[in-house]
Design an enzyme around this catalytic site. Structure first.
Site, PDB file in Angstrom:
ATOM      1  N   GLU A 195       0.873  -0.974   0.015  1.00  0.00           N
ATOM      2  CA  GLU A 195      -0.051  -0.059   0.082  1.00  0.00           C
ATOM      3  C   GLU A 195       0.785   1.226  -0.113  1.00  0.00           C
ATOM      4  O   GLU A 195       0.639   2.322   0.848  1.00  0.00           O
ATOM      5  CB  GLU A 195      -1.007  -0.143   1.310  1.00  0.00           C
ATOM      6  CG  GLU A 195      -0.017  -0.154   2.543  1.00  0.00           C
ATOM      7  CD  GLU A 195       0.177  -1.334   3.144  1.00  0.00           C
ATOM      8  OE1 GLU A 195       0.206  -2.207   2.433  1.00  0.00           O
ATOM      9  OE2 GLU A 195       0.025  -1.424   4.361  1.00  0.00           O
ATOM     10  N   HIS A 218      -8.047  -3.857  -1.351  1.00  0.00           N
ATOM     11  CA  HIS A 218      -7.276  -4.161  -0.059  1.00  0.00           C
ATOM     12  C   HIS A 218      -6.239  -2.952   0.010  1.00  0.00           C
ATOM     13  O   HIS A 218      -6.297  -1.963   0.960  1.00  0.00           O
ATOM     14  CB  HIS A 218      -6.794  -5.281   0.132  1.00  0.00           C
ATOM     15  CG  HIS A 218      -5.926  -5.653   1.376  1.00  0.00           C
ATOM     16  ND1 HIS A 218      -6.385  -6.398   2.362  1.00  0.00           N
ATOM     17  CD2 HIS A 218      -4.650  -5.226   1.437  1.00  0.00           C
ATOM     18  CE1 HIS A 218      -5.453  -6.289   3.238  1.00  0.00           C
ATOM     19  NE2 HIS A 218      -4.522  -5.570   2.714  1.00  0.00           N
ATOM     20  N   GLU A 219      -5.409  -2.812  -0.915  1.00  0.00           N
ATOM     21  CA  GLU A 219      -4.474  -1.869  -0.930  1.00  0.00           C
ATOM     22  C   GLU A 219      -5.005  -0.297  -0.830  1.00  0.00           C
ATOM     23  O   GLU A 219      -4.339   0.562  -0.112  1.00  0.00           O
ATOM     24  CB  GLU A 219      -3.482  -1.849  -1.976  1.00  0.00           C
ATOM     25  CG  GLU A 219      -2.849  -3.326  -2.128  1.00  0.00           C
ATOM     26  CD  GLU A 219      -2.261  -4.049  -0.764  1.00  0.00           C
ATOM     27  OE1 GLU A 219      -1.944  -3.219   0.132  1.00  0.00           O
ATOM     28  OE2 GLU A 219      -2.320  -5.370  -0.743  1.00  0.00           O
ATOM     29  N   HIS A 245      -6.070   0.356   2.525  1.00  0.00           N
ATOM     30  CA  HIS A 245      -4.912   0.921   3.624  1.00  0.00           C
ATOM     31  C   HIS A 245      -4.689   2.510   3.347  1.00  0.00           C
ATOM     32  O   HIS A 245      -4.086   3.109   4.344  1.00  0.00           O
ATOM     33  CB  HIS A 245      -3.703   0.308   2.979  1.00  0.00           C
ATOM     34  CG  HIS A 245      -3.479  -0.968   3.552  1.00  0.00           C
ATOM     35  ND1 HIS A 245      -3.633  -1.298   5.072  1.00  0.00           N
ATOM     36  CD2 HIS A 245      -3.088  -2.368   2.989  1.00  0.00           C
ATOM     37  CE1 HIS A 245      -3.070  -2.492   5.244  1.00  0.00           C
ATOM     38  NE2 HIS A 245      -2.855  -3.365   4.106  1.00  0.00           N
ATOM     39  N   GLU A 290      -3.928  -4.737   9.392  1.00  0.00           N
ATOM     40  CA  GLU A 290      -4.449  -5.442   8.136  1.00  0.00           C
ATOM     41  C   GLU A 290      -6.035  -5.841   8.661  1.00  0.00           C
ATOM     42  O   GLU A 290      -6.605  -6.219   7.438  1.00  0.00           O
ATOM     43  CB  GLU A 290      -3.492  -6.770   8.052  1.00  0.00           C
ATOM     44  CG  GLU A 290      -2.337  -6.442   7.627  1.00  0.00           C
ATOM     45  CD  GLU A 290      -2.158  -5.819   6.401  1.00  0.00           C
ATOM     46  OE1 GLU A 290      -3.043  -5.779   5.649  1.00  0.00           O
ATOM     47  OE2 GLU A 290      -0.933  -5.219   6.013  1.00  0.00           O
ATOM     48  N   ASP A 300       8.515 -10.196  11.349  1.00  0.00           N
ATOM     49  CA  ASP A 300       7.910 -11.207  10.188  1.00  0.00           C
ATOM     50  C   ASP A 300       7.397 -12.600  11.101  1.00  0.00           C
ATOM     51  O   ASP A 300       6.710 -13.135  10.272  1.00  0.00           O
ATOM     52  CB  ASP A 300       9.064 -11.755   9.511  1.00  0.00           C
ATOM     53  CG  ASP A 300       9.698 -10.612   8.439  1.00  0.00           C
ATOM     54  OD1 ASP A 300       8.727  -9.354   8.486  1.00  0.00           O
ATOM     55  OD2 ASP A 300      10.639 -10.712   7.832  1.00  0.00           O
ATOM     56  N   TYR A 338      -5.152 -10.538   9.703  1.00  0.00           N
ATOM     57  CA  TYR A 338      -5.899 -10.023   8.496  1.00  0.00           C
ATOM     58  C   TYR A 338      -7.373 -10.510   9.093  1.00  0.00           C
ATOM     59  O   TYR A 338      -8.282  -9.765   8.952  1.00  0.00           O
ATOM     60  CB  TYR A 338      -5.200 -11.048   7.237  1.00  0.00           C
ATOM     61  CG  TYR A 338      -4.233 -10.342   6.612  1.00  0.00           C
ATOM     62  CD1 TYR A 338      -2.964 -10.612   7.198  1.00  0.00           C
ATOM     63  CD2 TYR A 338      -4.139  -9.447   5.523  1.00  0.00           C
ATOM     64  CE1 TYR A 338      -1.879 -10.225   6.620  1.00  0.00           C
ATOM     65  CE2 TYR A 338      -2.839  -8.956   5.075  1.00  0.00           C
ATOM     66  CZ  TYR A 338      -1.800  -9.142   5.681  1.00  0.00           C
ATOM     67  OH  TYR A 338      -0.816  -8.749   5.084  1.00  0.00           O
TER      68      TYR A 338
END
Ligand code: BES
Ligand code: ZN
Length: 583
Positions: free
Chosen positions: A256, A280-281, A284, A303, A358, A366
């Protein structure tokens, strides 16, 4: 406090980043300088930045004279501190540096990895903690900066950034400006042979010339998506919204980056079936870019809100049937994902102490996040929840926020939720709460009926697949899995040409099933896919399935040895672990 940054922004805070960089494709290095404007909160305190794998040449104070600096040891994949000793009058510093082969944000592509095949390509991926590998700065989502940039690129190539484009200067350098404060992970750069096709006055598609027409046709509804989003949760505050379609090596589906979403070409299916990625992006631009997770613990605020919002946009633009199918598939997918995660990774408000951001990445923030918001919506009704969300975005615009702040707003503005949902459990406990919404799509229920008939009769010709969308096929393949073997796969393939699918989502599931059931007919297709595509979400399940058998592990290593150099560091990091790669 952000445990994943060395910076000390409460003492000296960076407020603006001014980049002056040259892209050297031959040496695979980005070189030049960055001026950092400072807010001196504690007089006498040094400036502490994050740096990883950078070659720092020198540091100059506001008057242009050198400043002493130390680079601390790097650790845990988070780089190290770059401490700069400031003079009393330093309201800015300039760091001269170059990136090295360890710049994990940056991927340099050979011409052979592009659609055109003639020019090299470069892109950066900052989230979560990789911006520090190409720019020395305070790399925490709790620190917002404005930025400006001057980028020198080889003749004939176009440079793009996550900012307003100011055109080329007299020397042919590209200039950019982002005058809204953003977190560092949203600073992004791409460079290659690029063309543009407009969609509306404020929206368009960038891609390689060979891709741009197809990409434009696929994403032609983007302006409608922006309007739907604005209608739901308030004005789009970033000026332009463009999408840059990258070569297939891009490690994510989308990113995004403000003003300019970066996207994988694997969502260009020819029938708009995967455009929820753009929803979705785009979402954001509110959840994530406008209101940002303060630390990576709060990643679900980015998310989970975004998946919820994405689904609302999809409902508006493509209808409720599509939206419900997508949520049902997402819920099924997160349940499969959770089965392979440790309990701590299935908590929304992550405890990342001692973990790299990560390690907390999964479908949980999400989909569990989005289901939590849907559960709240079900309690208070859509009208009140929409008011809550609009106020959330307005009151926290251009701020970085914590889960505690969300909790405070929820308790204050929607107090009845606490009596109806176990909010603590949703935020702090592992697993899926029993009161999680269970989206049920009638279309997918009809697929289940066809599947049951096929299981009973084993007749592919009796399968009623006419008019099935990508989502129905995906549901069918996952649900059919327990009933599959190599022979059944061969029959389905003969009838439906699944190995030839131009839809990367379908092909990825089909390839995974082929490995699992020993359907060897698509060995060649598998190797091609793993070589061309660098999207981690596709690579990881395929390599994981391969390494389950000894013969598969050998194949995985043979393919990986050839493909590894074509993957971004993000994907390499994951796949190295999956296949047990040792340099
Ligand atoms: N911001 C994420 C990508 C990301 C997350 C990069 C964490 C690095 C660290 C982006 O918005 C995203 O979620 N992309 C998804 C697509 C989406 C449709 C779920 C992806 O890449 O698959
Ligand atoms: Zn996202």
């Amino acid at each position: 406090m952000d445990p994943h940054s060395h910076a000390e922004p409460e003492r000296v805070r960076v407020t603006h980043v001014d980049l002056d960089l040259e892209l050297d494709f031959g040496a695979r290095s980005i070189r030049g300088g960055v001026r950092l404007d400072l807010e001196r909160r504690e007089p006498g305190a040094p400036l502490v930045l994050d740096a990883q794998g950078l070659a720092i040449e020198r540091v100059l104070g506001a008057d242009g004279s050198p400043r002493k600096f130390e680079l601390g040891p790097e650790h845990d994949g988070l780089g190290g501190p770059l401490t700069i000793h400031l003079a009393r009058a330093d309201t800015s510093v300039r760091v001269e540096y170059g990136t090295t082969a360890n710049a994990d944000a940056v991927q340099w592509l050979e011409p052979g990895q592009t659609a055109g095949g003639k020019s090299p390509f470069l892109f950066t991926q900052g989230q979560a903690t990789l911006t520090r590998t190409w720019i020395p700065l305070q790399d925490s989502p709790g620190v917002r900066v404005t930025y400006s940039a001057r980028i020198r690129a080889p003749k004939g190539l176009t440079a793009l950034m996550s900012a307003e484009q100011l055109g080329e200067d007299s020397e042919g350098a590209f200039r950019f400006r982002m005058n809204r404060p953003i977190p560092s992970y949203l600073i992004a750069l791409a460079c290659g042979d690029l063309a543009f096709r407009p969609i509306s006055a404020r929206c368009g598609i960038w891609a390689e010339p060979a891709m741009v027409e197809r990409a434009h046709a696929e994403f032609e509804d983007t302006e409608s998506m922006i309007r739907a989003a604005e209608d739901l949760f308030g004005p789009y505050r970033w000026g332009r919204y463009d999408v840059l379609v990258l070569p297939p090596a891009f490690p994510f589906g989308g990113m995004e980056n403000p003003c300019l979403t970066f996207a994988t070409p694997t969502v260009i299916a020819g029938d708009k079936s995967l455009v929820s990625l753009v929803a979705h992006e785009l979402a954001h631009s509110w959840s994530g870019n406008l209101v940002t997770n303060a630390t990576w613990r709060d990643f679900w605020l980015n998310e989970g809100f975004t998946v919820y919002f994405e689904n609302r946009i999809m409902e508006r633009v493509f209808g409720a049937e599509r939206a419900v199918m997508e949520m049902q598939l997402a819920r099924a997918s997160v349940e499969r994902d959770m089965a392979n995660l440790e309990p701590w990774q299935t908590v929304l408000h992550l405890d990342l102490e001692g973990h790299h951001p990560d390690d907390g990445f999964s479908e949980v923030p999400y989909t569990k996040g989005a289901l939590f918001l849907q559960a709240i919506e079900a309690v208070v009704g859509r009208a009140r929840f929409d008011m809550f969300l609009r106020r959330w975005f307005d009151e926290h615009a251009f701020q970085s926020v914590t889960t505690a702040e969300f909790r405070r707003c929820l308790d204050e503005q929607l107090p009845e939720v606490a009596g109806r949902l176990d909010v603590d459990r949703w935020l702090d406990d592992p697993g899926m709460p029993p009161d999680a919404p269970n989206p049920r799509s009638p279309l997918l229920a009809a697929v289940d009926v066809e599947l049951a008939r096929w299981v009973a009769t084993r007749s592919v010709d009796a399968l009623g697949t006419a008019g099935w969308s990508t989502q129905e096929w995906l549901h069918f393949l996952e649900a059919a899995n327990p009933a599959l073997d190599a022979r059944a796969m061969a029959e389905l393939d003969r009838r439906f040409q699944l190995t030839e699918s131009g839809n990367a989502e379908i092909l990825c599931v089909w390839l995974r099933l082929a490995i699992q059931h020993g359907y060897a007919a698509l060995d060649a297709a598998l190797e091609r896919f793993l070589t061309d595509v660098g999207r981690r979400k596709f690579l990881e399940p395929l390599y994981r399935e391969l390494v389950k058998t000894e013969a598969g592990r050998k194949r995985a290593l043979a393919i990986y040895a050839k493909a590894r150099g074509r993957y971004h560091a993000v994907s390499r990091g994951t796949i190295d672990e999956v296949v047990g790669w040792k340099q």
